[in-house]
Scaffold this motif. Structure first.
Motif, PDB file in Angstrom:
ATOM      1  N   ASN A   5       0.828  -1.207   0.000  1.00 42.13           N
ATOM      2  CA  ASN A   5       0.000   0.000   0.000  1.00 42.13           C
ATOM      3  C   ASN A   5       0.865   1.262   0.000  1.00 42.13           C
ATOM      4  O   ASN A   5       0.501   2.284  -0.595  1.00 42.13           O
ATOM      5  CB  ASN A   5      -0.933   0.007   1.213  1.00 42.13           C
ATOM      6  CG  ASN A   5      -2.118  -0.917   1.009  1.00 42.13           C
ATOM      7  OD1 ASN A   5      -2.209  -1.595  -0.010  1.00 42.13           O
ATOM      8  ND2 ASN A   5      -3.017  -0.955   1.979  1.00 42.13           N
ATOM      9  N   LYS A   6       2.035   1.173   0.659  1.00 45.13           N
ATOM     10  CA  LYS A   6       2.951   2.310   0.682  1.00 45.13           C
ATOM     11  C   LYS A   6       3.453   2.607  -0.731  1.00 45.13           C
ATOM     12  O   LYS A   6       3.522   3.767  -1.150  1.00 45.13           O
ATOM     13  CB  LYS A   6       4.125   2.013   1.614  1.00 45.13           C
ATOM     14  CG  LYS A   6       5.105   3.173   1.757  1.00 45.13           C
ATOM     15  CD  LYS A   6       6.190   2.825   2.761  1.00 45.13           C
ATOM     16  CE  LYS A   6       7.160   4.005   2.930  1.00 45.13           C
ATOM     17  NZ  LYS A   6       8.223   3.693   3.926  1.00 45.13           N
ATOM     18  N   ALA A   9       0.556   4.116  -2.768  1.00 46.78           N
ATOM     19  CA  ALA A   9       0.321   5.509  -2.371  1.00 46.78           C
ATOM     20  C   ALA A   9       1.365   6.430  -2.988  1.00 46.78           C
ATOM     21  O   ALA A   9       1.039   7.527  -3.454  1.00 46.78           O
ATOM     22  CB  ALA A   9       0.342   5.633  -0.853  1.00 46.78           C
ATOM     23  N   GLU A  16      -0.418   7.375   2.662  1.00 51.06           N
ATOM     24  CA  GLU A  16      -0.981   6.058   2.977  1.00 51.06           C
ATOM     25  C   GLU A  16      -2.342   6.209   3.661  1.00 51.06           C
ATOM     26  O   GLU A  16      -3.248   5.392   3.460  1.00 51.06           O
ATOM     27  CB  GLU A  16      -0.029   5.287   3.883  1.00 51.06           C
ATOM     28  CG  GLU A  16       1.161   4.700   3.168  1.00 51.06           C
ATOM     29  CD  GLU A  16       1.973   3.797   4.084  1.00 51.06           C
ATOM     30  OE1 GLU A  16       1.533   2.661   4.342  1.00 51.06           O
ATOM     31  OE2 GLU A  16       3.036   4.261   4.562  1.00 51.06           O
ATOM     32  N   THR A  17      -2.483   7.254   4.450  1.00 52.91           N
ATOM     33  CA  THR A  17      -3.765   7.486   5.134  1.00 52.91           C
ATOM     34  C   THR A  17      -4.873   7.748   4.120  1.00 52.91           C
ATOM     35  O   THR A  17      -5.971   7.189   4.222  1.00 52.91           O
ATOM     36  CB  THR A  17      -3.645   8.686   6.084  1.00 52.91           C
ATOM     37  OG1 THR A  17      -2.618   8.436   7.039  1.00 52.91           O
ATOM     38  CG2 THR A  17      -4.963   8.924   6.813  1.00 52.91           C
ATOM     39  N   LEU A  19      -4.897   6.808   1.027  1.00 53.05           N
ATOM     40  CA  LEU A  19      -5.150   5.548   0.322  1.00 53.05           C
ATOM     41  C   LEU A  19      -6.056   4.647   1.153  1.00 53.05           C
ATOM     42  O   LEU A  19      -6.967   4.000   0.624  1.00 53.05           O
ATOM     43  CB  LEU A  19      -3.836   4.842   0.008  1.00 53.05           C
ATOM     44  CG  LEU A  19      -3.969   3.485  -0.710  1.00 53.05           C
ATOM     45  CD1 LEU A  19      -4.638   3.667  -2.064  1.00 53.05           C
ATOM     46  CD2 LEU A  19      -2.602   2.828  -0.875  1.00 53.05           C
ATOM     47  N   SER A  20      -5.836   4.627   2.457  1.00 52.55           N
ATOM     48  CA  SER A  20      -6.669   3.814   3.343  1.00 52.55           C
ATOM     49  C   SER A  20      -8.123   4.283   3.314  1.00 52.55           C
ATOM     50  O   SER A  20      -9.054   3.468   3.274  1.00 52.55           O
ATOM     51  CB  SER A  20      -6.130   3.881   4.775  1.00 52.55           C
ATOM     52  OG  SER A  20      -6.967   3.171   5.663  1.00 52.55           O
ATOM     53  N   ILE A  23      -9.533   3.035  -0.037  1.00 55.28           N
ATOM     54  CA  ILE A  23      -9.737   1.581  -0.054  1.00 55.28           C
ATOM     55  C   ILE A  23     -10.961   1.188   0.763  1.00 55.28           C
ATOM     56  O   ILE A  23     -11.744   0.315   0.364  1.00 55.28           O
ATOM     57  CB  ILE A  23      -8.485   0.867   0.499  1.00 55.28           C
ATOM     58  CG1 ILE A  23      -7.333   0.973  -0.499  1.00 55.28           C
ATOM     59  CG2 ILE A  23      -8.789  -0.596   0.806  1.00 55.28           C
ATOM     60  CD1 ILE A  23      -6.023   0.435   0.036  1.00 55.28           C
ATOM     61  N   ASN A  24     -11.137   1.845   1.897  1.00 57.07           N
ATOM     62  CA  ASN A  24     -12.225   1.471   2.799  1.00 57.07           C
ATOM     63  C   ASN A  24     -13.467   2.335   2.643  1.00 57.07           C
ATOM     64  O   ASN A  24     -14.367   2.283   3.486  1.00 57.07           O
ATOM     65  CB  ASN A  24     -11.713   1.524   4.248  1.00 57.07           C
ATOM     66  CG  ASN A  24     -10.657   0.481   4.520  1.00 57.07           C
ATOM     67  OD1 ASN A  24     -10.966  -0.706   4.587  1.00 57.07           O
ATOM     68  ND2 ASN A  24      -9.403   0.912   4.643  1.00 57.07           N
ATOM     69  N   LYS A  26     -14.109   5.542   2.964  1.00 58.04           N
ATOM     70  CA  LYS A  26     -14.384   6.433   4.086  1.00 58.04           C
ATOM     71  C   LYS A  26     -14.208   7.885   3.657  1.00 58.04           C
ATOM     72  O   LYS A  26     -13.499   8.188   2.701  1.00 58.04           O
ATOM     73  CB  LYS A  26     -13.438   6.122   5.256  1.00 58.04           C
ATOM     74  CG  LYS A  26     -13.709   4.774   5.915  1.00 58.04           C
ATOM     75  CD  LYS A  26     -12.786   4.571   7.094  1.00 58.04           C
ATOM     76  CE  LYS A  26     -13.080   3.247   7.807  1.00 58.04           C
ATOM     77  NZ  LYS A  26     -12.159   3.026   8.955  1.00 58.04           N
ATOM     78  N   LYS A  52     -12.261  -3.819  -0.241  1.00 56.98           N
ATOM     79  CA  LYS A  52     -12.232  -3.980   1.208  1.00 56.98           C
ATOM     80  C   LYS A  52     -13.348  -3.228   1.905  1.00 56.98           C
ATOM     81  O   LYS A  52     -13.754  -3.580   3.002  1.00 56.98           O
ATOM     82  CB  LYS A  52     -10.890  -3.509   1.762  1.00 56.98           C
ATOM     83  CG  LYS A  52      -9.719  -4.390   1.317  1.00 56.98           C
ATOM     84  CD  LYS A  52      -8.441  -3.924   1.967  1.00 56.98           C
ATOM     85  CE  LYS A  52      -7.270  -4.809   1.573  1.00 56.98           C
ATOM     86  NZ  LYS A  52      -6.018  -4.380   2.230  1.00 56.98           N
TER      87      LYS A  52
END
Length: 368
Positions: A5-6, A9, A16-17, A19-20, A23-24, A26, A52
């Motif tokens: 993921n790094k 990103a 990375e945050t 990207l998270s 992915i989720n 949010k 995810k």
């Protein structure tokens, strides 16, 4: 070697945050950043990481641009005039838009396999240059599909097209109402199905008005402005019999021919009236401005999305239910048409130039 993921990103140019969050599914990332990231993640072949979230972000619609030869799409990419609107419309429907370019020479079968494995919900194929043999590959697609700018209902596929027949009728009726009886035709040397429909439409409309298209008034020219300018310049030098009006397959043909006529000393519209088709941005900056048939560009894309979303909704489709939806068109009268003047001869003389060079090309790309 799999990317972390790094790594992903870093390739996307986001944290990375962020990207998270993407992915989720949010909040915390702007819609434009999210859309760009999803598009690039998919292009990198990592669409699976988007599954995810509680709501899969691969709930997407793929807009496929299919190039058979590039003779039309490489010169004046019509789809670029409505891509921003179609992307927003797709997003409002609850989907993400993924854009994919497919070249006929680059293993269409592989592209179909990739589409089937991508998890997308449906496909819109921008099929301007396609023939039956090209579209047959897409019958292997495992998701709903709509053809845009070409009619493939005979292959059992939904199609959204331009109402070429109505457009050509409007063009001919306008010229006939202005007293034109000798109406010529600018035919593109590069064939696509839409141009074929327009030619048949012009002939039909002339017949309905009690006129016919004389073979000596059919002029075949190249698609680009420079090509059709040079082609028509040579025709004028050969002493062709000019009609009092010319209709064309596309605005791009009218632009170069306008330039050739003016340089040859033929007044437009005083001696020859011109009508284009598509209402590209260039029509507003030529001198004179071009009369043309306008296509509602945003609505054109929306019709394709609406039909595809309907199919994605799992409505049963049988062989008789595939639909051909035609986008309405409208005659836009500008400065390049006027009353016919059969008595006016085309006297060669050097005059001012039409505004059709780099400014015109920039406008047609949407840059001006």
């Amino acid at each position: 070697m799999a990317l972390t993921n790094k790594d992903i990103a870093r390739k996307l140019g986001i944290s990375e945050t962020a990207l998270s969050f993407i992915i989720n599914n949010k909040a915390g990332v702007g819609e434009k950043t999210r859309a760009r990231a999803i598009k690039k993640i998919t292009a990198l072949g990592y669409a699976h990481i988007l599954k995810k979230g509680k709501q899969s972000l691969t709930k997407g619609i793929c807009f496929v641009i299919h190039k058979r030869h590039g003779g039309i799409l490489n010169q004046s990419p019509f789809y670029m005039l409505f891509m921003e609107q179609i992307e927003e419309y797709v997003r409002n429907k609850g989907f993400n838009l993924i854009v994919r370019l497919i070249d006929t020479n680059d293993s269409p079968e592989r592209h179909i396999r990739d589409l089937n494995a991508s998890g997308i919900s449906g496909v819109i194929v921008f099929a301007t240059e396609m023939l039956d043999e090209d579209m047959e590959h897409f019958q292997q697609a495992e998701m709903p599909l709509v053809s845009m700018d070409n009619d493939f209902t005979h292959l059992g596929l939904d199609s959204v097209v331009i109402n070429n027949r109505v457009g050509t009728y409007q063009a001919i009726r306008h010229l006939v109402a202005n007293g034109h009886k000798r109406i010529g035709y600018l035919q593109c040397k590069t064939f696509i199905n839409s141009f074929g429909e327009r030619e048949r439409g012009y002939r039909r409309a002339l017949d309905q008005c009690g006129l016919e298209l004389s073979p000596r008034h059919v002029f075949r020219v190249g698609y680009t402005e420079e090509e059709n300018y040079q082609d028509f310049k040579r025709l004028l030098a050969s002493g062709i019999d000019l009609p009092t009006a010319l209709v064309s397959d596309d605005d791009t043909l009218s632009v170069g021919v306008l330039r050739a006529l003016i340089e040859h000393g033929v007044p437009v519209p005083g001696r020859v009236s011109l009508v284009g088709f598509n209402d590209r941005p260039v029509c507003k900056i030529t001198v004179p401005q071009l009369t043309t048939i306008a296509i509602p560009k945003a609505r054109f894309g929306q019709l394709a999305v609406d039909l595809l979303v309907e199919r994605i909704g799992h409505r049963k489709v049988d062989a008789a239910d595939y639909r051909r939806v035609a986008a309405g068109v409208e005659l836009v009268v500008r400065e390049s048409t006027c009353q016919a003047n059969e008595k006016t001869a085309a006297k060669p003389r050097k005059t001012g130039h039409s505004r059709t060079g780099s400014q015109a090309r920039a406008a047609d790309r949407g840059d001006g």
